[in-house]
Design a protein around this motif. Structure first.
Motif, PDB file in Angstrom:
ATOM      1  N   SER A  77       0.848  -1.188   0.000  1.00  0.00           N
ATOM      2  CA  SER A  77       0.000   0.000   0.000  1.00  0.00           C
ATOM      3  C   SER A  77       0.884   1.238   0.000  1.00  0.00           C
ATOM      4  O   SER A  77       1.964   1.239   0.595  1.00  0.00           O
ATOM      5  CB  SER A  77      -0.896  -0.006   1.245  1.00  0.00           C
ATOM      6  N   ALA A  78       0.425   2.304  -0.664  1.00  0.00           N
ATOM      7  CA  ALA A  78       1.107   3.602  -0.635  1.00  0.00           C
ATOM      8  C   ALA A  78       0.075   4.667  -0.297  1.00  0.00           C
ATOM      9  O   ALA A  78      -0.898   4.851  -1.029  1.00  0.00           O
ATOM     10  CB  ALA A  78       1.762   3.894  -1.979  1.00  0.00           C
ATOM     11  N   VAL A  79       0.293   5.356   0.822  1.00  0.00           N
ATOM     12  CA  VAL A  79      -0.643   6.374   1.304  1.00  0.00           C
ATOM     13  C   VAL A  79       0.134   7.641   1.630  1.00  0.00           C
ATOM     14  O   VAL A  79       1.215   7.578   2.222  1.00  0.00           O
ATOM     15  CB  VAL A  79      -1.401   5.901   2.564  1.00  0.00           C
ATOM     16  N   THR A  80      -0.431   8.787   1.261  1.00  0.00           N
ATOM     17  CA  THR A  80       0.229  10.071   1.499  1.00  0.00           C
ATOM     18  C   THR A  80      -0.604  10.969   2.402  1.00  0.00           C
ATOM     19  O   THR A  80      -1.818  11.078   2.239  1.00  0.00           O
ATOM     20  CB  THR A  80       0.477  10.799   0.161  1.00  0.00           C
ATOM     21  N   SER A  81       0.065  11.608   3.362  1.00  0.00           N
ATOM     22  CA  SER A  81      -0.516  12.730   4.102  1.00  0.00           C
ATOM     23  C   SER A  81       0.218  13.981   3.653  1.00  0.00           C
ATOM     24  O   SER A  81       1.455  14.001   3.647  1.00  0.00           O
ATOM     25  CB  SER A  81      -0.331  12.556   5.612  1.00  0.00           C
ATOM     26  N   GLY A  82      -0.536  15.014   3.250  1.00  0.00           N
ATOM     27  CA  GLY A  82       0.107  16.223   2.769  1.00  0.00           C
ATOM     28  C   GLY A  82      -0.755  17.446   2.976  1.00  0.00           C
ATOM     29  O   GLY A  82      -1.950  17.346   3.265  1.00  0.00           O
ATOM     30  N   ILE A  83      -0.128  18.608   2.812  1.00  0.00           N
ATOM     31  CA  ILE A  83      -0.826  19.869   3.073  1.00  0.00           C
ATOM     32  C   ILE A  83      -0.903  20.744   1.834  1.00  0.00           C
ATOM     33  O   ILE A  83      -1.220  21.926   1.918  1.00  0.00           O
ATOM     34  CB  ILE A  83      -0.138  20.652   4.203  1.00  0.00           C
ATOM     35  N   TYR A  84      -0.631  20.168   0.665  1.00  0.00           N
ATOM     36  CA  TYR A  84      -0.452  20.988  -0.526  1.00  0.00           C
ATOM     37  C   TYR A  84      -1.717  21.160  -1.365  1.00  0.00           C
ATOM     38  O   TYR A  84      -1.715  21.918  -2.330  1.00  0.00           O
ATOM     39  CB  TYR A  84       0.671  20.410  -1.405  1.00  0.00           C
ATOM     40  N   GLU A  85      -2.805  20.453  -1.031  1.00  0.00           N
ATOM     41  CA  GLU A  85      -3.996  20.537  -1.876  1.00  0.00           C
ATOM     42  C   GLU A  85      -5.120  21.379  -1.269  1.00  0.00           C
ATOM     43  O   GLU A  85      -5.909  21.964  -1.998  1.00  0.00           O
ATOM     44  CB  GLU A  85      -4.517  19.124  -2.192  1.00  0.00           C
ATOM     45  N   ARG A  86      -5.225  21.437   0.049  1.00  0.00           N
ATOM     46  CA  ARG A  86      -6.305  22.182   0.691  1.00  0.00           C
ATOM     47  C   ARG A  86      -5.721  23.167   1.700  1.00  0.00           C
ATOM     48  O   ARG A  86      -5.081  22.755   2.670  1.00  0.00           O
ATOM     49  CB  ARG A  86      -7.277  21.232   1.386  1.00  0.00           C
ATOM     50  N   PHE A  87      -5.951  24.450   1.456  1.00  0.00           N
ATOM     51  CA  PHE A  87      -5.429  25.463   2.370  1.00  0.00           C
ATOM     52  C   PHE A  87      -6.230  26.760   2.221  1.00  0.00           C
ATOM     53  O   PHE A  87      -6.997  26.950   1.277  1.00  0.00           O
ATOM     54  CB  PHE A  87      -3.939  25.711   2.114  1.00  0.00           C
ATOM     55  N   LEU A  88      -6.032  27.648   3.186  1.00  0.00           N
ATOM     56  CA  LEU A  88      -6.684  28.953   3.233  1.00  0.00           C
ATOM     57  C   LEU A  88      -5.603  30.019   3.404  1.00  0.00           C
ATOM     58  O   LEU A  88      -4.701  29.853   4.222  1.00  0.00           O
ATOM     59  CB  LEU A  88      -7.660  29.008   4.421  1.00  0.00           C
ATOM     60  N   ILE A  89      -5.676  31.092   2.607  1.00  0.00           N
ATOM     61  CA  ILE A  89      -4.752  32.209   2.777  1.00  0.00           C
ATOM     62  C   ILE A  89      -5.539  33.400   3.323  1.00  0.00           C
ATOM     63  O   ILE A  89      -6.524  33.844   2.729  1.00  0.00           O
ATOM     64  CB  ILE A  89      -4.059  32.577   1.451  1.00  0.00           C
ATOM     65  N   LYS A  90      -5.135  33.870   4.488  1.00  0.00           N
ATOM     66  CA  LYS A  90      -5.816  34.976   5.168  1.00  0.00           C
ATOM     67  C   LYS A  90      -4.782  35.957   5.682  1.00  0.00           C
ATOM     68  O   LYS A  90      -3.867  35.576   6.437  1.00  0.00           O
ATOM     69  CB  LYS A  90      -6.645  34.419   6.341  1.00  0.00           C
ATOM     70  N   ASN A  91      -4.910  37.230   5.268  1.00  0.00           N
ATOM     71  CA  ASN A  91      -3.979  38.283   5.679  1.00  0.00           C
ATOM     72  C   ASN A  91      -2.526  37.884   5.422  1.00  0.00           C
ATOM     73  O   ASN A  91      -1.643  38.113   6.250  1.00  0.00           O
ATOM     74  CB  ASN A  91      -4.167  38.629   7.163  1.00  0.00           C
ATOM     75  N   GLY A  92      -2.327  37.257   4.277  1.00  0.00           N
ATOM     76  CA  GLY A  92      -0.980  36.890   3.861  1.00  0.00           C
ATOM     77  C   GLY A  92      -0.432  35.630   4.508  1.00  0.00           C
ATOM     78  O   GLY A  92       0.691  35.232   4.214  1.00  0.00           O
ATOM     79  N   ARG A  93      -1.217  34.997   5.364  1.00  0.00           N
ATOM     80  CA  ARG A  93      -0.759  33.779   6.026  1.00  0.00           C
ATOM     81  C   ARG A  93      -1.483  32.563   5.457  1.00  0.00           C
ATOM     82  O   ARG A  93      -2.681  32.629   5.178  1.00  0.00           O
ATOM     83  CB  ARG A  93      -0.989  33.873   7.535  1.00  0.00           C
ATOM     84  N   ARG A  94      -0.751  31.473   5.310  1.00  0.00           N
ATOM     85  CA  ARG A  94      -1.311  30.242   4.731  1.00  0.00           C
ATOM     86  C   ARG A  94      -1.675  29.268   5.849  1.00  0.00           C
ATOM     87  O   ARG A  94      -0.841  28.936   6.693  1.00  0.00           O
ATOM     88  CB  ARG A  94      -0.277  29.609   3.801  1.00  0.00           C
ATOM     89  N   TYR A  95      -2.931  28.806   5.841  1.00  0.00           N
ATOM     90  CA  TYR A  95      -3.413  27.822   6.816  1.00  0.00           C
ATOM     91  C   TYR A  95      -3.798  26.548   6.057  1.00  0.00           C
ATOM     92  O   TYR A  95      -4.702  26.580   5.218  1.00  0.00           O
ATOM     93  CB  TYR A  95      -4.648  28.353   7.564  1.00  0.00           C
ATOM     94  N   HIS A  96      -3.118  25.444   6.349  1.00  0.00           N
ATOM     95  CA  HIS A  96      -3.450  24.187   5.674  1.00  0.00           C
ATOM     96  C   HIS A  96      -4.528  23.431   6.466  1.00  0.00           C
ATOM     97  O   HIS A  96      -4.898  23.817   7.575  1.00  0.00           O
ATOM     98  CB  HIS A  96      -2.200  23.323   5.477  1.00  0.00           C
ATOM     99  N   HIS A  97      -5.018  22.327   5.883  1.00  0.00           N
ATOM    100  CA  HIS A  97      -6.199  21.651   6.431  1.00  0.00           C
ATOM    101  C   HIS A  97      -5.891  20.601   7.499  1.00  0.00           C
ATOM    102  O   HIS A  97      -6.816  20.089   8.137  1.00  0.00           O
ATOM    103  CB  HIS A  97      -6.983  20.973   5.306  1.00  0.00           C
ATOM    104  N   LEU A  98      -4.611  20.252   7.709  1.00  0.00           N
ATOM    105  CA  LEU A  98      -4.299  19.226   8.704  1.00  0.00           C
ATOM    106  C   LEU A  98      -4.228  19.867  10.090  1.00  0.00           C
ATOM    107  O   LEU A  98      -3.197  20.419  10.492  1.00  0.00           O
ATOM    108  CB  LEU A  98      -2.984  18.518   8.366  1.00  0.00           C
ATOM    109  N   LEU A  99      -5.353  19.809  10.792  1.00  0.00           N
ATOM    110  CA  LEU A  99      -5.454  20.446  12.096  1.00  0.00           C
ATOM    111  C   LEU A  99      -4.852  19.556  13.177  1.00  0.00           C
ATOM    112  O   LEU A  99      -5.041  18.339  13.182  1.00  0.00           O
ATOM    113  CB  LEU A  99      -6.920  20.731  12.423  1.00  0.00           C
TER     114      LEU A  99
END
Length: 308
Positions: free
Chosen positions: A220-242
């Motif tokens: 099996s090959a499984v990936t955890s990553g932060i590159y597909e879902r994120f929010l940019i607010k006031n110039g700061r990037r917030y990814h979805h992995l809380l």
């Protein structure tokens, strides 16, 4: 290369589990298994989804703070597994839904909540407030507003069950692709040594464009990553992995971690373990079922664990 088997390649595509599913099977006599496999995926989705108002998991959520709910043995086993690893407090948490819905990263209405709002939601994601009764097969969430969400491991579990179906039927080779969650079955017909060539996604490029490749027997090959879902607010990037320990996106210089394991459901869990750890864990690849991992940092530097 097994040219005869390569010529007997059959592919079926389906939309389920919130993603595009591609099943590839080699061998003309196994073609009918593709439809059977898709039906199995739909069956499990009916039980496990939280994207509809009704399912076995949603019945548990509707009963939060009110009453225990009985579920099937399949659903109970998966909930039990999810709760077990959630209680290890390394980053994986199957109760994190209320926090995800607060931030809504990747969805309409995404925003940065207040500290007070985050603290309130943290009270609803405690995995020790899940009561499991194996004899009665019931699950009870102690606080109103708590939610179970098995999305973090359901695809892995389902992929493993499809593999079981194929192996029992004698399938010589196949690829189970549940939206990027990959499971390889049997010996690759493309190589005389039977090993599979598995691409590792380049986080800065489109899906399917690889930064590295790994050669392994069926796994099996499984990936955890932060590159597909994120929010940019006031110039700061917030990814979805809380991070369930803080309520905020995990602070990390990693883009992704891809793990190679025997079981896909454990790949889902171990990918998050390594991602939240931020660096390799000594001896991780020597543990039963773990093959290796590839860490990719934001500057695209890589660290290989268990590979040459």
């Amino acid at each position: 290369m097994n040219n005869e088997l390569m010529a007997q390649r059959h592919v079926m595509t389906h939309h389920a589990l919130g993603t595009c599913i591609n099943l590839t099977i080699f061998g003309n006599e196994y073609f009918s298994l593709l439809k059977k496999s898709m039906d199995l995926i739909d069956h499990y989705e009916d039980q496990l989804t939280v994207n509809r108002n009704e399912s076995e998991v949603m019945s548990v959520n509707h009963g939060a703070g009110k009453t225990p709910k009985m579920v099937s043995s399949t659903t109970f086993d998966l909930i039990e597994l999810a709760v077990k690893y959630s209680r290890e407090n390394f980053g994986f948490n199957a109760l994190i839904g209320p926090l995800v819905k607060l931030w809504k990263i990747g969805f309409v209405g995404a925003h940065v909540p207040s500290d007070a709002e985050i603290k309130e939601r943290l009270k609803l994601i405690d995995p020790y407030k899940v009561l499991l009764n194996r004899d009665a097969r019931t699950v009870y969430l102690e606080e109103p507003g708590m939610e179970l969400d098995l999305g973090g491991i359901a695809k892995g579990y389902i992929a493993d069950r499809i593999r079981d179906l194929w192996i029992e039927a004698g399938v010589p080779a196949g690829i189970i692709d549940l939206g990027g969650n990959l499971l390889f079955v049997g010996r690759s017909p493309r190589r005389d040594d039977g090993q599979w060539i598995i691409g590792v996604q380049d986080p800065q490029l489109h899906r399917g464009e690889n930064l590295a490749t790994v050669r392994e027997p069926a796994c099996s090959a499984v990936t955890s990553g932060i590159y597909e879902r994120f929010l940019i607010k006031n110039g700061r990037r917030y990814h979805h992995l809380l991070d369930p320990r803080t309520g905020y996106p995990l602070e990390t210089d990693l883009s992704s971690v891809t793990v190679f394991t025997d079981q896909s459901v454990m790949g889902e869990i171990e990918a998050k373990r390594l991602f939240f750890n931020g660096e390799p864990i000594t001896g991780w690849e020597a543990r039963p079922g773990n093959r290796g991992a590839i860490f990719i940092h934001n500057d695209e530097s890589m660290v290989n664990v268990g590979f040459e």
